[in-house]
Design a protein around this motif. Structure first.
Motif: not given
Length: 283
Positions: A156-159, A228-229, A261-264, A266-281
């Motif tokens: 939402a913060s990116s939006v 980074h956030v 650019m920087y904020w978007h 870190v948001d994209a990295v977080w989405v990837f991190l959740v998919a890999v580290l939280y869901v994937g684990a």
């Protein structure tokens, strides 16, 4: 006439001059070196933290945290001096021309490229340990409601930041400040949510940085992202203060573009991190 008089006479600021540089450095700023030393010290402090933990620690338990705190302070001091002399002094009042704005955007893109490499190294480490015996001995329930809410807040913060930037480009400064303020508030709430998540994992569940290789990967990646956030929130705060001072318009918004650019990112990295580290684990 001196460099101080040539650059910002009467404004109380000056560009980096020879008196700002240590002997032997010539025409170079010493702030990047301080920043780099501080950043390296954070990694060294993390290593000392690991050496001081466990059943048979090699060093005292306070050495690592003390080194991290000192290194973070040194990093922030160096970063402040670097940004102040490189950007704030010269661009606070008069901004940049079209060529300078393009150069700053290109510099941000190159910086984000280096950040991709940094996060990539962390993910490679995680994928390496993920290929071994799984699941780990101590794996808490990662994918809870808190991480879902935190992810929604960051998206939402990116939006809201995009809406704020569009409003500025259309000349609506009031709407720009309103949505930028919402973005900054959402960023602070996300940081608080991640701090609370750490409390739950470490204090309640007993899952810490020293809890096996997965613990080091989890806290290494999420901690790096949290740093980074936090930096992004500081940059948003600076942009917000400058916006209140009336220093942005539809024709002058380079800092808003680069921070966005920087904020978007870190948001994209977080989405990837959740998919890999939280869901994937948990899979």
């Amino acid at each position: 006439m001196s460099i101080v008089e040539d650059s910002d006479a009467g404004e109380g600021h000056h560009l980096p001059a020879e008196e700002d540089w240590p002997r032997g450095f010539g025409e170079a700023s010493w702030w990047p070196f301080i920043t780099a030393i501080g950043a390296a010290g954070i990694y060294a402090g993390a290593a000392l933290w690991l050496l001081g933990s466990g059943e048979d620690p090699l060093i005292g338990p306070t050495a690592g945290p003390a080194a991290i705190v000192a290194s973070v302070f040194l990093f922030l001091v160096g970063l402040y001096g670097w940004l102040y002399h490189a950007f704030v002094v010269d661009f606070w009042h008069r901004g940049v021309d079209a060529g300078g704005g393009s150069g700053l955007r290109l510099g941000m893109l190159l910086f984000l490229g280096s950040e991709i490499a940094t996060f990539g190294a962390g993910f490679v480490y995680y994928f390496f340990i993920r290929a071994g015996a799984w699941p780990p001995d101590h794996l808490p329930h990662l994918l809870g409601s808190l991480v879902v809410v935190n992810t929604a807040i960051l998206i939402a913060s990116s939006v809201t930041l995009h809406v704020a930037h569009l409003a500025l480009r259309r000349g609506n400064r009031r709407r720009f400040l309103q949505w930028l303020g919402v973005t900054l508030a959402l960023g602070v709430v996300f940081i608080a949510g991640q701090a609370y998540e750490y409390y739950q994992f470490i204090v309640v569940d007993g899952f810490s940085l020293s809890t096996g290789t997965f613990g080091s990967a989890f806290y290494g990646l999420t901690g790096l992202h949290g740093a980074h956030v936090s930096l992004g929130a500081i940059l948003l705060g600076i942009v917000f203060v400058r916006g209140l001072a009336g220093q942005y318009s539809e024709h002058r918004h380079t800092s808003v573009s680069t921070v966005s650019m920087y904020w978007h990112f870190v948001d994209a990295v977080w989405v990837f991190l959740v998919a890999v580290l939280y869901v994937g684990a948990a899979a």
